[in-house]
Design a protein around this motif. Structure first.
Motif, PDB file in Angstrom:
ATOM      1  N   PHE A 273      71.334 -40.975  16.932  1.00 22.75           N
ATOM      2  CA  PHE A 273      71.914 -41.609  18.106  1.00 22.75           C
ATOM      3  C   PHE A 273      73.438 -41.596  18.030  1.00 22.75           C
ATOM      4  O   PHE A 273      74.107 -41.281  19.022  1.00 22.75           O
ATOM      5  CB  PHE A 273      71.408 -43.044  18.256  1.00 22.75           C
ATOM      6  CG  PHE A 273      72.092 -43.787  19.368  1.00 22.75           C
ATOM      7  CD1 PHE A 273      71.821 -43.483  20.689  1.00 22.75           C
ATOM      8  CD2 PHE A 273      73.021 -44.772  19.082  1.00 22.75           C
ATOM      9  CE1 PHE A 273      72.468 -44.150  21.723  1.00 22.75           C
ATOM     10  CE2 PHE A 273      73.668 -45.463  20.106  1.00 22.75           C
ATOM     11  CZ  PHE A 273      73.393 -45.147  21.431  1.00 22.75           C
ATOM     12  N   MET A 274      73.988 -41.948  16.877  1.00 26.79           N
ATOM     13  CA  MET A 274      75.453 -41.978  16.740  1.00 26.79           C
ATOM     14  C   MET A 274      76.044 -40.578  16.908  1.00 26.79           C
ATOM     15  O   MET A 274      77.111 -40.425  17.496  1.00 26.79           O
ATOM     16  CB  MET A 274      75.854 -42.598  15.402  1.00 26.79           C
ATOM     17  CG  MET A 274      75.516 -44.083  15.307  1.00 26.79           C
ATOM     18  SD  MET A 274      76.061 -45.077  16.729  1.00 26.79           S
ATOM     19  CE  MET A 274      77.830 -44.995  16.546  1.00 26.79           C
ATOM     20  N   GLU A 275      75.355 -39.574  16.436  1.00 28.48           N
ATOM     21  CA  GLU A 275      75.814 -38.186  16.624  1.00 28.48           C
ATOM     22  C   GLU A 275      75.749 -37.831  18.109  1.00 28.48           C
ATOM     23  O   GLU A 275      76.661 -37.209  18.649  1.00 28.48           O
ATOM     24  CB  GLU A 275      74.935 -37.243  15.794  1.00 28.48           C
ATOM     25  CG  GLU A 275      75.453 -35.842  15.708  1.00 28.48           C
ATOM     26  CD  GLU A 275      76.813 -35.720  15.041  1.00 28.48           C
ATOM     27  OE1 GLU A 275      77.591 -34.840  15.485  1.00 28.48           O
ATOM     28  OE2 GLU A 275      77.126 -36.473  14.109  1.00 28.48           O
ATOM     29  N   TRP A 276      74.684 -38.221  18.782  1.00 30.95           N
ATOM     30  CA  TRP A 276      74.511 -37.970  20.215  1.00 30.95           C
ATOM     31  C   TRP A 276      75.630 -38.632  21.014  1.00 30.95           C
ATOM     32  O   TRP A 276      76.148 -38.066  21.959  1.00 30.95           O
ATOM     33  CB  TRP A 276      73.149 -38.539  20.641  1.00 30.95           C
ATOM     34  CG  TRP A 276      72.846 -38.503  22.109  1.00 30.95           C
ATOM     35  CD1 TRP A 276      72.247 -37.477  22.786  1.00 30.95           C
ATOM     36  CD2 TRP A 276      73.104 -39.528  23.076  1.00 30.95           C
ATOM     37  NE1 TRP A 276      72.117 -37.816  24.115  1.00 30.95           N
ATOM     38  CE2 TRP A 276      72.646 -39.077  24.316  1.00 30.95           C
ATOM     39  CE3 TRP A 276      73.686 -40.792  23.019  1.00 30.95           C
ATOM     40  CZ2 TRP A 276      72.737 -39.813  25.487  1.00 30.95           C
ATOM     41  CZ3 TRP A 276      73.789 -41.543  24.182  1.00 30.95           C
ATOM     42  CH2 TRP A 276      73.305 -41.047  25.395  1.00 30.95           C
ATOM     43  N   LYS A 277      76.014 -39.836  20.580  1.00 35.36           N
ATOM     44  CA  LYS A 277      77.010 -40.626  21.299  1.00 35.36           C
ATOM     45  C   LYS A 277      78.430 -40.076  21.139  1.00 35.36           C
ATOM     46  O   LYS A 277      79.280 -40.288  22.007  1.00 35.36           O
ATOM     47  CB  LYS A 277      76.936 -42.066  20.781  1.00 35.36           C
ATOM     48  CG  LYS A 277      77.644 -43.079  21.620  1.00 35.36           C
ATOM     49  CD  LYS A 277      77.229 -44.473  21.160  1.00 35.36           C
ATOM     50  CE  LYS A 277      78.126 -45.550  21.682  1.00 35.36           C
ATOM     51  NZ  LYS A 277      78.455 -45.487  23.076  1.00 35.36           N
ATOM     52  N   LYS A 278      78.693 -39.348  20.068  1.00 37.89           N
ATOM     53  CA  LYS A 278      80.036 -38.802  19.836  1.00 37.89           C
ATOM     54  C   LYS A 278      80.473 -37.938  21.015  1.00 37.89           C
ATOM     55  O   LYS A 278      79.713 -37.111  21.514  1.00 37.89           O
ATOM     56  CB  LYS A 278      80.055 -37.925  18.579  1.00 37.89           C
ATOM     57  CG  LYS A 278      80.158 -38.688  17.313  1.00 37.89           C
ATOM     58  CD  LYS A 278      80.268 -37.719  16.154  1.00 37.89           C
ATOM     59  CE  LYS A 278      80.217 -38.459  14.848  1.00 37.89           C
ATOM     60  NZ  LYS A 278      80.167 -37.530  13.721  1.00 37.89           N
ATOM     61  N   GLY A 279      81.688 -38.130  21.435  1.00 36.40           N
ATOM     62  CA  GLY A 279      82.257 -37.302  22.487  1.00 36.40           C
ATOM     63  C   GLY A 279      81.801 -37.662  23.892  1.00 36.40           C
ATOM     64  O   GLY A 279      82.262 -37.068  24.855  1.00 36.40           O
ATOM     65  N   LYS A 280      80.887 -38.606  23.999  1.00 37.00           N
ATOM     66  CA  LYS A 280      80.465 -39.022  25.340  1.00 37.00           C
ATOM     67  C   LYS A 280      81.483 -40.012  25.877  1.00 37.00           C
ATOM     68  O   LYS A 280      81.914 -40.924  25.196  1.00 37.00           O
ATOM     69  CB  LYS A 280      79.090 -39.683  25.280  1.00 37.00           C
ATOM     70  CG  LYS A 280      77.998 -38.742  24.825  1.00 37.00           C
ATOM     71  CD  LYS A 280      76.778 -38.922  25.650  1.00 37.00           C
ATOM     72  CE  LYS A 280      75.631 -38.047  25.299  1.00 37.00           C
ATOM     73  NZ  LYS A 280      75.838 -36.726  24.843  1.00 37.00           N
ATOM     74  N   GLU A 281      81.848 -39.819  27.111  1.00 38.24           N
ATOM     75  CA  GLU A 281      82.825 -40.698  27.758  1.00 38.24           C
ATOM     76  C   GLU A 281      82.199 -42.066  28.000  1.00 38.24           C
ATOM     77  O   GLU A 281      81.064 -42.184  28.441  1.00 38.24           O
ATOM     78  CB  GLU A 281      83.252 -40.079  29.088  1.00 38.24           C
ATOM     79  CG  GLU A 281      84.351 -40.829  29.782  1.00 38.24           C
ATOM     80  CD  GLU A 281      84.765 -40.150  31.079  1.00 38.24           C
ATOM     81  OE1 GLU A 281      85.029 -40.876  32.045  1.00 38.24           O
ATOM     82  OE2 GLU A 281      84.793 -38.914  31.111  1.00 38.24           O
TER      83      GLU A 281
END
Length: 78
Positions: free
Chosen positions: A61-69
């Motif tokens: 989840f934290m990897e998925w969240k990276k770079g998301k505005e």
């Protein structure tokens, strides 16, 4: 004048509920329970990551969240 979001959150909740399986519920709960108390995460982000993108586990989840505005309102309905 009616808000453009009138009924929107209810539709999202109904759509999320319709997608919940025991496995998806477990993945959502595991991620939510792993979030440190001092960190803010929107519940809808967890649902979106798990339901739409198949994310499992807090690290994923934290990897998925990276770079998301960061958005005030996440406009997504499963």
């Amino acid at each position: 004048m009616e808000s453009p979001y009138a009924g929107y959150f209810e539709r999202v909740a109904d759509a999320v509920r319709a997608k919940l399986t025991p496995e998806i519920k477990q993945a959502i709960l595991e991620i939510k329970n792993a979030v440190p108390q001092d960190q803010k995460v929107k519940g809808i982000e967890v649902y979106q990551a798990v339901i739409r993108d198949g994310i499992r586990g807090y690290a994923g989840f934290m990897e998925w969240k990276k770079g998301k505005e960061e958005q005030m309102i996440v406009e997504w309905i499963p």
